[in-house]
Scaffold this motif. Structure first.
Motif, mmCIF file in Angstrom:
data_model
loop_
_atom_site.group_PDB
_atom_site.id
_atom_site.type_symbol
_atom_site.label_atom_id
_atom_site.label_comp_id
_atom_site.label_asym_id
_atom_site.label_seq_id
_atom_site.Cartn_x
_atom_site.Cartn_y
_atom_site.Cartn_z
ATOM 1 N N LEU A 257 -4.715 -25.203 2.142
ATOM 2 C CA LEU A 257 -4.902 -24.554 0.845
ATOM 3 C C LEU A 257 -3.558 -24.258 0.199
ATOM 4 O O LEU A 257 -3.366 -24.483 -1.011
ATOM 5 N N GLU A 258 -2.613 -23.756 0.983
ATOM 6 C CA GLU A 258 -1.278 -23.457 0.457
ATOM 7 C C GLU A 258 -0.583 -24.736 -0.012
ATOM 8 O O GLU A 258 0.109 -24.736 -1.044
ATOM 9 N N TYR A 259 -0.776 -25.816 0.733
ATOM 10 C CA TYR A 259 -0.157 -27.086 0.352
ATOM 11 C C TYR A 259 -0.716 -27.576 -0.985
ATOM 12 O O TYR A 259 0.038 -28.062 -1.841
ATOM 13 N N LEU A 260 -2.018 -27.443 -1.193
ATOM 14 C CA LEU A 260 -2.622 -27.886 -2.457
ATOM 15 C C LEU A 260 -2.138 -27.057 -3.638
ATOM 16 O O LEU A 260 -2.134 -27.524 -4.775
ATOM 17 N N LYS A 261 -1.718 -25.828 -3.374
ATOM 18 C CA LYS A 261 -1.213 -24.975 -4.446
ATOM 19 C C LYS A 261 0.222 -25.324 -4.835
ATOM 20 O O LYS A 261 0.654 -25.016 -5.954
ATOM 21 N N THR A 262 0.965 -25.930 -3.909
ATOM 22 C CA THR A 262 2.387 -26.187 -4.152
ATOM 23 C C THR A 262 2.704 -27.660 -4.433
ATOM 24 O O THR A 262 3.670 -27.956 -5.138
ATOM 25 N N ARG A 263 1.908 -28.569 -3.875
ATOM 26 C CA ARG A 263 2.143 -30.008 -4.109
ATOM 27 C C ARG A 263 1.682 -30.363 -5.519
ATOM 28 O O ARG A 263 0.536 -30.127 -5.896
ATOM 29 N N ARG A 264 2.600 -30.929 -6.309
ATOM 30 C CA ARG A 264 2.303 -31.202 -7.706
ATOM 31 C C ARG A 264 2.178 -32.710 -7.968
ATOM 32 O O ARG A 264 2.871 -33.527 -7.371
ATOM 33 N N GLN A 265 1.281 -33.024 -8.882
ATOM 34 C CA GLN A 265 1.094 -34.398 -9.341
ATOM 35 C C GLN A 265 0.589 -34.347 -10.779
ATOM 36 O O GLN A 265 -0.249 -33.499 -11.118
ATOM 37 N N PHE A 266 1.117 -35.231 -11.623
ATOM 38 C CA PHE A 266 0.753 -35.211 -13.046
ATOM 39 C C PHE A 266 1.020 -33.830 -13.665
ATOM 40 O O PHE A 266 0.204 -33.278 -14.416
ATOM 41 N N ASP A 267 2.149 -33.220 -13.243
ATOM 42 C CA ASP A 267 2.604 -31.939 -13.807
ATOM 43 C C ASP A 267 1.664 -30.772 -13.531
ATOM 44 O O ASP A 267 1.629 -29.794 -14.291
ATOM 45 N N GLN A 268 0.914 -30.837 -12.458
ATOM 46 C CA GLN A 268 0.056 -29.705 -12.069
ATOM 47 C C GLN A 268 -0.193 -29.740 -10.570
ATOM 48 O O GLN A 268 -0.081 -30.795 -9.937
ATOM 49 N N PRO A 269 -0.505 -28.574 -9.969
ATOM 50 C CA PRO A 269 -0.813 -28.543 -8.535
ATOM 51 C C PRO A 269 -2.039 -29.415 -8.252
ATOM 52 O O PRO A 269 -3.011 -29.398 -9.021
ATOM 53 N N ILE A 270 -2.018 -30.163 -7.162
ATOM 54 C CA ILE A 270 -3.154 -31.021 -6.869
ATOM 55 C C ILE A 270 -4.397 -30.190 -6.545
ATOM 56 O O ILE A 270 -5.519 -30.690 -6.611
ATOM 57 N N GLY A 271 -4.208 -28.912 -6.219
ATOM 58 C CA GLY A 271 -5.350 -28.039 -5.987
ATOM 59 C C GLY A 271 -6.170 -27.780 -7.244
ATOM 60 O O GLY A 271 -7.282 -27.251 -7.163
#
Length: 380
Positions: A257-271
């Motif tokens: 869950l923490e990773y999805l909040k911090t990993r970004r793609q297309f200028d937004q978190p993937i979460g």
């Protein structure tokens, strides 16, 4: 039933969590795994100081006589910390010694004080998960027995000070009767241990017994009547493994869950992507269902109804095993390729979850056991 921890259990969990964060963090654990012995004497002393070694020991032998629910709270936290110390092996050994507590009081007291570590040498190359399949022999000889045979994949077998060993004193290799249990020093004459690391960072050993002599006093229970004891303690160990797996899955979920909040793609978190949110919800449901079954198993391991105990424990092993596979695989997929690297904590969670059931039975084994209980309806 109430699935909430008591105030005392919560306090113990909080204390253990703080100890893990301070003394047994991810980097400390990696250093321990790479060490020659693969375990830490300092960590063992720390567990003893927290009272964890005395927890399952009877009060008459300087312990606390903890219940299955108490042990659930402990194992859940140890799972989150991915402990590689011989705690589960030792507390499982305590359950065997409790069957003859007065005879083995001195060793129980040593365990309670953190002075002794135990490993349970039960499995053999041909036995897989069937602990009654024992080819190792114990021949009566004067005032003792002579043991010959080989035990395989003994978890923490090379790190133990004492071994609890099953051997056949009578009957054919797959008979439930005729099995005896012995406790002995791990460095007794005739014992050789081959130590190795398992894929999840734990340690195991193959142990050879060549004309190992033990006294009659080494027996646990009556000669030839050990199977009921093995059956009970194996279920106890299964319940604790389920609790540990729940802790690992909880940590895996939180890390992902923490990773999805911090990993970004297309200028937004993937979460922020709805499809990934749905997958996280499914992971959460898997963890909570597994937790409920694991807590039920922990509460039932002391049941006098053997059929109910077996049914509940196998049910928990099935549900927790299924959830472990699902949660571990989802976590790796959501992290991507980086999730498979040793630098990422989720990779270590995944390895331990992959090993769930490797010692006390996988999902298929426990489905077979569950469906062969007398209360399960059989087809005509």
């Amino acid at each position: 039933m109430d699935f909430n921890l008591t105030q005392e259990q919560t306090q113990l969990s909080d204390t253990l969590r703080r100890w893990i964060e301070k003394e047994y963090d991810f980097e400390a654990r990696r250093a321990i795994i790479k060490s020659a012995e693969g375990v830490s004497a300092d960590a063992w002393s720390g567990l003893a100081e927290l009272g964890l070694m005395a927890l399952p020991v009877p009060e008459a032998q300087d312990g606390f006589g903890a219940s299955g629910s108490d042990m659930f709270a402990v194992m859940q936290e140890l799972g989150k910390g991915l402990l590689v110390e011989p705690y589960l092996a030792t507390v499982s050994g305590v359950q065997y010694l409790k069957q003859d507590a007065e005879k083995h009081a001195e060793l129980l007291q040593q365990v309670a004080g953190g002075e002794a570590r135990i490993a349970c040498a039960l499995g053999e190359a041909q036995s897989r998960y069937n602990r009654y399949d024992v080819a190792m022999t114990a021949k009566a000889d004067g005032d003792g027995y002579i043991l010959n045979g080989r035990k395989t994949v003994v978890v923490h077998g090379a790190q133990a000070d004492h071994l609890i060993v099953s051997a056949r004193t009578d009957g054919d290799p797959r008979d439930h009767s005729g099995i005896s249990l012995f406790v002995m020093a791990a460095d007794a004459k005739g014992i050789t241990r081959s130590d190795y690391r398992t894929i999840d960072g734990m340690r195991a050993a193959d142990i050879n017994f060549a004309d190992v002599r033990v006294q009659v006093a080494s027996l646990i229970g009556a000669a030839g009547e050990a199977w009921p004891i093995i059956d009970v303690v194996s279920d106890y160990s299964c319940a604790l493994i389920c609790a540990e797996a729940v802790g690992i899955m909880q940590a895996t979920y939180e890390t992902t869950l923490e990773y999805l909040k911090t990993r970004r793609q297309f200028d937004q978190p993937i979460g922020a992507f709805q499809a990934l949110q749905h997958r996280m919800v499914e992971m959460f449901i898997e963890v909570e269902q597994a937790r409920s079954m694991a807590m039920l198993a922990a509460a039932r391991i002391g049941s006098d109804d053997a059929e109910e105990r077996r049914r509940t424990v196998s049910g928990a092993m099935i549900r927790v095993g299924q959830a472990a596979n699902r949660v571990g695989e989802e976590a790796i997929q959501l992290h991507g390729g980086i999730g498979m690297t040793n630098e990422m904590q989720v990779a270590h969670y995944f390895k331990r979850l992959t090993m769930f059931g490797a010692v006390y039975g996988d999902v298929d084994h426990h489905i077979n056991r569950f469906t062969h209980q007398p209360a399960f309806p059989q087809s005509a």
